[in-house]
Design a protein around this motif. Structure first.
Motif, mmCIF file in Angstrom:
data_model
loop_
_atom_site.group_PDB
_atom_site.id
_atom_site.type_symbol
_atom_site.label_atom_id
_atom_site.label_comp_id
_atom_site.label_asym_id
_atom_site.label_seq_id
_atom_site.Cartn_x
_atom_site.Cartn_y
_atom_site.Cartn_z
ATOM 1 N N THR A 1 0.834 -1.195 0.000
ATOM 2 C CA THR A 1 0.000 0.000 0.000
ATOM 3 C C THR A 1 0.874 1.253 0.000
ATOM 4 O O THR A 1 2.075 1.186 0.256
ATOM 5 N N THR A 2 0.254 2.379 -0.293
ATOM 6 C CA THR A 2 0.992 3.647 -0.353
ATOM 7 C C THR A 2 0.998 4.365 0.986
ATOM 8 O O THR A 2 1.987 4.983 1.369
ATOM 9 N N PHE A 3 -0.118 4.253 1.725
ATOM 10 C CA PHE A 3 -0.232 4.927 3.022
ATOM 11 C C PHE A 3 -0.564 3.897 4.090
ATOM 12 O O PHE A 3 -1.375 2.998 3.864
ATOM 13 N N ASP A 4 0.058 4.049 5.264
ATOM 14 C CA ASP A 4 -0.110 3.029 6.291
ATOM 15 C C ASP A 4 -1.482 3.054 6.964
ATOM 16 O O ASP A 4 -1.908 2.063 7.534
ATOM 17 N N ASP B 1 -4.656 3.851 5.423
ATOM 18 C CA ASP B 1 -5.655 4.179 4.410
ATOM 19 C C ASP B 1 -6.736 3.106 4.345
ATOM 20 O O ASP B 1 -6.636 2.049 4.966
ATOM 21 N N GLU B 2 -7.795 3.396 3.597
ATOM 22 C CA GLU B 2 -8.928 2.486 3.500
ATOM 23 C C GLU B 2 -8.531 1.140 2.918
ATOM 24 O O GLU B 2 -9.080 0.104 3.293
ATOM 25 N N TYR B 3 -7.580 1.150 1.997
ATOM 26 C CA TYR B 3 -7.216 -0.087 1.339
ATOM 27 C C TYR B 3 -6.516 -1.043 2.302
ATOM 28 O O TYR B 3 -6.768 -2.246 2.290
ATOM 29 N N MET C 1 -6.905 2.136 12.921
ATOM 30 C CA MET C 1 -7.537 2.020 11.618
ATOM 31 C C MET C 1 -9.030 1.745 11.751
ATOM 32 O O MET C 1 -9.854 2.280 11.009
ATOM 33 N N PHE D 1 -11.965 4.109 10.188
ATOM 34 C CA PHE D 1 -12.863 3.624 9.142
ATOM 35 C C PHE D 1 -14.011 2.800 9.722
ATOM 36 O O PHE D 1 -14.498 1.861 9.112
#
Length: 225
Positions: free
Chosen positions: A82-85, A87-89, A133, A137
């Motif tokens: 992932t790109t951000f630690d 994030d939604e993904y 997280m 979310f």
């Protein structure tokens, strides 16, 4: 040897990861895939220990592929890129069954360490990060009901003893074994035994997935600011 499958729609990224992993020793890259569907096919054919999975890919994304993969091959561990630690993904990947996530710009040593960690049955994300997280979310979780009662437990919690429920509640609060032992006046060895029983009864892979389940069942409520 730890057998690894690389899944990313960018060939150059796969080449870079292959070079890093195969130079570390004790790790073999057994295959590559450029999308989620190919990842499922390659996993069935090659039976890797760890799948290094990108999120945004054509045909089938990494979240959907992870969900199907852990159902079809429960012994295979998925490590999400992932790109951000936070994030939604990354959050969705944990709920889908991934054993952790890794930033794409991670140092080579961190990549190697993460693969070895998940291959050993642990998660590459702390329960404390998971809790944060979940709070960020929480709208993606089922609406939490009242706190579980002895006569109205979520079916997934019904097999736990009252003591095991206490331990699970504290796991969801990101407590360490030592902290749980102090709060419940138990030895760390006893807490370790309780944690192992909780994970086994719930059928979850590690402490991180126990935290996710505790929130999903309403045992713990998100505290949104």
């Amino acid at each position: 040897m730890i057998r690894v499958l690389l899944v990313d729609d960018h060939a150059l990224i796969r080449v870079g990861f292959r070079l890093v992993l195969e130079s570390a020793g004790g790790i073999e890259v057994v295959g590559e895939a450029g999308d989620g569907r190919a990842a499922l096919e390659q996993t069935a054919a090659l039976r890797p220990d760890v799948v290094l999975m990108d999120v945004r890919m054509p045909r089938l994304d990494g979240i959907g592929a992870t969900r199907r993969l852990v159902e079809a091959a429960p012994g295979v561990r998925v490590l999400i890129l992932t790109t951000f630690d936070l994030d939604e993904y990354a959050f969705a990947a944990l709920r889908a069954g991934a054993s952790g996530f890794l930033l794409k710009d991670a140092a080579p040593a961190d990549l190697v360490g993460a693969v070895r960690t998940v291959a050993g049955g642990e998660a590459v994300v702390s329960p404390r990060v998971t809790r944060r997280m979940l709070e960020l979310f929480a709208h993606r979780l089922p609406a939490p009901g009242e706190a579980p009662r002895p006569d109205g437990l979520d079916p997934r919690l019904a097999e736990l003893t009252p003591r095991e429920l206490e331990v699970l509640h504290r796991l969801a609060g990101a407590r360490s074994n030592a902290e749980i032992a102090a709060e419940l006046f138990l030895s760390e060895a006893t807490v370790k035994t309780h944690v192992a029983r909780v994970l086994a009864k719930l059928g979850v892979r590690d402490r991180v997935h126990a935290v996710v389940l505790a929130y999903e069942t309403g045992l713990v409520r998100p505290t949104l600011g």
